[in-house]
Write a protein that holds these residues in place. Structure first.
Motif, PDB file in Angstrom:
ATOM      1  N   GLY A  71     -13.851  44.216 -27.991  1.00 36.73           N
ATOM      2  CA  GLY A  71     -13.753  45.574 -28.329  1.00 36.73           C
ATOM      3  C   GLY A  71     -15.031  46.336 -29.700  1.00 36.73           C
ATOM      4  N   GLU A  72     -14.512  45.290 -30.061  1.00 37.33           N
ATOM      5  CA  GLU A  72     -15.431  45.301 -31.472  1.00 37.33           C
ATOM      6  C   GLU A  72     -17.087  45.517 -31.353  1.00 37.33           C
ATOM      7  OE1 GLU A  72     -13.114  47.460 -33.648  1.00 37.33           O
ATOM      8  OE2 GLU A  72     -12.159  46.826 -32.251  1.00 37.33           O
ATOM      9  N   ASN A  88      -2.659  41.077 -34.954  1.00 36.64           N
ATOM     10  CA  ASN A  88      -2.576  42.974 -34.898  1.00 36.64           C
ATOM     11  C   ASN A  88      -2.253  42.990 -34.206  1.00 36.64           C
ATOM     12  OD1 ASN A  88      -1.558  44.923 -37.077  1.00 36.64           O
ATOM     13  ND2 ASN A  88      -3.312  44.386 -38.352  1.00 36.64           N
ATOM     14  N   GLY A 138       3.105  47.869 -37.931  1.00 36.49           N
ATOM     15  CA  GLY A 138       1.616  47.912 -38.016  1.00 36.49           C
ATOM     16  C   GLY A 138       1.620  49.510 -37.532  1.00 36.49           C
ATOM     17  N   ARG A 167     -13.141  44.913 -13.158  1.00 35.49           N
ATOM     18  CA  ARG A 167     -11.118  45.526 -12.336  1.00 35.49           C
ATOM     19  C   ARG A 167     -11.597  47.155 -13.330  1.00 35.49           C
ATOM     20  NH1 ARG A 167     -10.980  46.456 -17.278  1.00 35.49           N
ATOM     21  NH2 ARG A 167      -9.363  45.144 -18.716  1.00 35.49           N
ATOM     22  N   TYR A 176      -0.035  44.266 -30.733  1.00 36.65           N
ATOM     23  CA  TYR A 176       0.285  43.404 -29.616  1.00 36.65           C
ATOM     24  C   TYR A 176       0.374  43.535 -28.297  1.00 36.65           C
ATOM     25  CZ  TYR A 176       4.576  39.957 -28.056  1.00 36.65           C
ATOM     26  OH  TYR A 176       5.369  38.845 -27.636  1.00 36.65           O
ATOM     27  N   GLY A 177      -0.633  43.730 -27.605  1.00 36.08           N
ATOM     28  CA  GLY A 177      -0.475  44.340 -26.814  1.00 36.08           C
ATOM     29  C   GLY A 177      -0.913  43.326 -25.416  1.00 36.08           C
ATOM     30  N   GLN A 231     -11.351  41.102 -31.432  1.00 36.95           N
ATOM     31  CA  GLN A 231     -11.891  41.135 -30.107  1.00 36.95           C
ATOM     32  C   GLN A 231     -13.264  40.956 -30.111  1.00 36.95           C
ATOM     33  OE1 GLN A 231      -9.770  38.847 -28.677  1.00 36.95           O
ATOM     34  NE2 GLN A 231      -8.831  38.670 -31.220  1.00 36.95           N
TER      35      GLN A 231
HETATM   36  P1  NAD Z   1      -4.024  46.914 -25.822  1.00 39.98           P
HETATM   37  O1  NAD Z   1      -3.739  48.624 -25.403  1.00 39.98           O
HETATM   38  O2  NAD Z   1      -3.468  45.790 -24.173  1.00 39.98           O
HETATM   39  O3  NAD Z   1      -3.609  46.149 -27.291  1.00 39.98           O
HETATM   40  C1  NAD Z   1      -3.413  47.160 -28.383  1.00 39.98           C
HETATM   41  C2  NAD Z   1      -1.758  47.390 -28.904  1.00 39.98           C
HETATM   42  O4  NAD Z   1      -2.877  47.363 -30.155  1.00 39.98           O
HETATM   43  C3  NAD Z   1      -0.720  47.768 -28.035  1.00 39.98           C
HETATM   44  O5  NAD Z   1       0.075  47.454 -28.500  1.00 39.98           O
HETATM   45  C4  NAD Z   1      -1.667  49.149 -29.274  1.00 39.98           C
HETATM   46  O6  NAD Z   1       0.224  49.674 -29.504  1.00 39.98           O
HETATM   47  C5  NAD Z   1      -1.620  48.614 -30.684  1.00 39.98           C
HETATM   48  N1  NAD Z   1      -2.347  49.026 -31.678  1.00 39.98           N
HETATM   49  C6  NAD Z   1      -2.987  50.311 -31.739  1.00 39.98           C
HETATM   50  N2  NAD Z   1      -3.087  50.737 -33.065  1.00 39.98           N
HETATM   51  C7  NAD Z   1      -2.814  49.436 -34.114  1.00 39.98           C
HETATM   52  C8  NAD Z   1      -2.489  49.052 -35.260  1.00 39.98           C
HETATM   53  N3  NAD Z   1      -3.508  50.224 -35.907  1.00 39.98           N
HETATM   54  N4  NAD Z   1      -2.386  48.602 -35.658  1.00 39.98           N
HETATM   55  C9  NAD Z   1      -1.334  47.441 -34.843  1.00 39.98           C
HETATM   56  N5  NAD Z   1      -1.683  47.819 -33.482  1.00 39.98           N
HETATM   57  C10 NAD Z   1      -2.271  48.664 -33.241  1.00 39.98           C
HETATM   58  O7  NAD Z   1      -5.200  46.642 -25.739  1.00 39.98           O
HETATM   59  P2  NAD Z   1      -5.474  44.588 -25.319  1.00 39.98           P
HETATM   60  O8  NAD Z   1      -6.257  44.910 -23.816  1.00 39.98           O
HETATM   61  O9  NAD Z   1      -4.856  43.898 -25.749  1.00 39.98           O
HETATM   62  O10 NAD Z   1      -7.263  44.512 -26.192  1.00 39.98           O
HETATM   63  C11 NAD Z   1      -7.753  44.262 -27.501  1.00 39.98           C
HETATM   64  C12 NAD Z   1      -8.723  44.040 -28.007  1.00 39.98           C
HETATM   65  O11 NAD Z   1      -9.711  42.444 -26.855  1.00 39.98           O
HETATM   66  C13 NAD Z   1      -9.490  44.691 -27.547  1.00 39.98           C
HETATM   67  O12 NAD Z   1     -10.740  44.824 -28.554  1.00 39.98           O
HETATM   68  C14 NAD Z   1     -10.191  44.669 -25.923  1.00 39.98           C
HETATM   69  O13 NAD Z   1     -11.056  45.089 -25.970  1.00 39.98           O
HETATM   70  C15 NAD Z   1     -10.614  43.409 -25.945  1.00 39.98           C
HETATM   71  N6  NAD Z   1      -9.937  42.256 -24.795  1.00 39.98           N
HETATM   72  C16 NAD Z   1      -9.420  43.053 -24.096  1.00 39.98           C
HETATM   73  C17 NAD Z   1      -9.073  42.149 -22.785  1.00 39.98           C
HETATM   74  C18 NAD Z   1      -8.917  42.583 -22.013  1.00 39.98           C
HETATM   75  O14 NAD Z   1      -8.797  42.618 -20.115  1.00 39.98           O
HETATM   76  N7  NAD Z   1      -7.641  43.715 -21.589  1.00 39.98           N
HETATM   77  C19 NAD Z   1      -9.634  41.010 -21.918  1.00 39.98           C
HETATM   78  C20 NAD Z   1     -10.743  41.372 -23.292  1.00 39.98           C
HETATM   79  C21 NAD Z   1     -11.167  41.359 -24.236  1.00 39.98           C
END
Ligand code: NAD
Length: 339
Positions: free
Chosen positions: A111-112, A8, A54, A169, A10-11, A109
């Motif tokens: 971020g929680e 759930n 989603g 970064r 897909y980023g 992940q």
């Molecule tokens: P992201 O913004 O790249 O991806 C999140 C995705 O979730 C987006 O595609 C968004 O459109 C979608 N989304 C938003 N609300 C939603 C919902 N209610 N239901 C389903 N999809 C939804 O974020 P990310 O960088 O992949 O980060 C995700 C988690 O991973 C966060 O907790 C972040 O802290 C953690 N994290 C990120 C990184 C990083 O550097 N990017 C590294 C480690 C951990």
């Protein structure tokens, strides 16, 4: 038994975890949920991943883009044994109600907040703690990188004090609205939150962290100074310990890897994941010893370092491997990492 996994969100993280799940012999990807159409949604369809609606997403937006939707997120959860929540910071915690209603296990992940789950997880550090659990949090990229390094030094020499400065970064490569694009921003929380986060994995570890944000998108770099409890014989012992541990890549001087640009050029050339580096990157010349004080730099590819940990978390929750070492070996083999 193949564990059925739903993704759930897909980023950056979700799409990489989806690819990694699809490669595991003991897991099946039942689908991915996205809130709006994008090139990434189209790629998911091309890869044959069932695409679900989603969050507050509208089916009509996907229809207009010509992207076929397999159903709602609730329908996706109904087909899965576990969901990997990879939605933006704090959204995962809101999604808990969805997962409770579906009676499904969930991985969150970094971020929680730690309270979202029964246990915070890192495969090298505390694999067994996630066995049989229903809610697991895979810690952030920085905490994952530090926890792996603690798993190398702590059991061998003990740690009296660990200080890290994180050079962070500014944004991920695709995040065009974030900065800074010029300047260095100190983090005015002293010590920074990273140390307490590491203690969700290693309670009581005497670690203290500070951070600055710099204008780069490639990787984080950690400058570590560790007062060990007993002094290693020489720096070679420390290098050998890192080399003997999975998910560490040590660059030798002859490889001419001066910094993060070459580390990521190495990763792109290797061609795993999306040109990813799942390992902690260390430089042989960037590891030093002064009495009982160990020094080392490590670089962390924020977009991918937590991907293998998500896979191991699933395996721990469903007890699919006898121990962490076996799970790490299975995951890394499937991802194409050399032993
Ligand atoms: P992201 O913004 O790249 O991806 C999140 C995705 O979730 C987006 O595609 C968004 O459109 C979608 N989304 C938003 N609300 C939603 C919902 N209610 N239901 C389903 N999809 C939804 O974020 P990310 O960088 O992949 O980060 C995700 C988690 O991973 C966060 O907790 C972040 O802290 C953690 N994290 C990120 C990184 C990083 O550097 N990017 C590294 C480690 C951990």
């Amino acid at each position: 038994m193949r564990v059925r996994v739903a993704i759930n969100g897909y980023g950056t993280i979700g799409k990489r975890v989806a690819d990694a799940v699809a490669k595991q012999p003991d897991m099946e990807l039942v689908g991915v949920a996205k809130t709006r159409p994008s090139f990434e949604a189209e790629r998911a369809v091309e890869k044959g991943f069932p695409l679900y609606l989603g969050g507050e997403g509208k089916a009509s937006d996907f229809d207009a883009a010509g992207l076929k939707i397999a159903g709602t997120v609730a329908e996706m959860l109904g087909k899965a044994d576990v969901v990997v929540d990879a939605t933006p910071d704090k959204v995962g915690t809101e999604n808990r109600k969805l997962y409770d209603a579906a009676h499904i296990r969930a991985i969150f992940q970094g971020g929680e907040k730690a309270e979202v789950a029964e246990v915070s997880f890192n495969a090298l550090a505390n694999y067994a703690a996630a066995k049989g659990k229903r809610r697991v949090r895979v810690v952030s990229c920085n905490t994952t990188g530090i926890s792996r390094a603690v798993s190398v030094l702590l059991p061998r020499w003990g740690v009296d004090r660990w200080d890290v400065t994180l050079v962070r970064r500014a944004a991920d490569p695709s995040e065009s609205k974030k900065g800074p694009i010029n300047g260095i921003l100190p983090t005015f929380q002293l010590p920074s939150h990273h140390g307490p986060d590491v203690r969700t994995i290693f309670p009581g570890l005497p670690i203290s962290t500070t951070a600055v944000v710099v204008p780069t998108t490639l990787m984080h770099v950690h400058a570590n100074r560790v007062r060990l409890h007993s002094a290693p014989k020489d720096v070679g012992e420390i290098l050998a310990a890192f080399r003997a541990t999975p998910r560490f890549r040590l660059f030798s001087p002859w490889e001419h890897v001066d910094g993060t640009p070459q580390v990521m050029e190495f990763a792109r050339g290797r061609g795993l994941g999306s040109g990813d580096l799942f390992e902690n990157a260390l430089w042989q010349d960037g590891v030093g010893l002064d009495g009982a004080d160990a020094f080392f730099f490590q670089a962390i590819h924020q977009e991918s370092i937590t991907v293998p940990e998500n896979i191991d978390a699933i395996r721990a929750m469903f007890d699919l491997a006898p121990d962490g070492a076996e799970s790490i070996a299975m995951t890394d083999r499937a991802l194409g990492l050399r032993a």
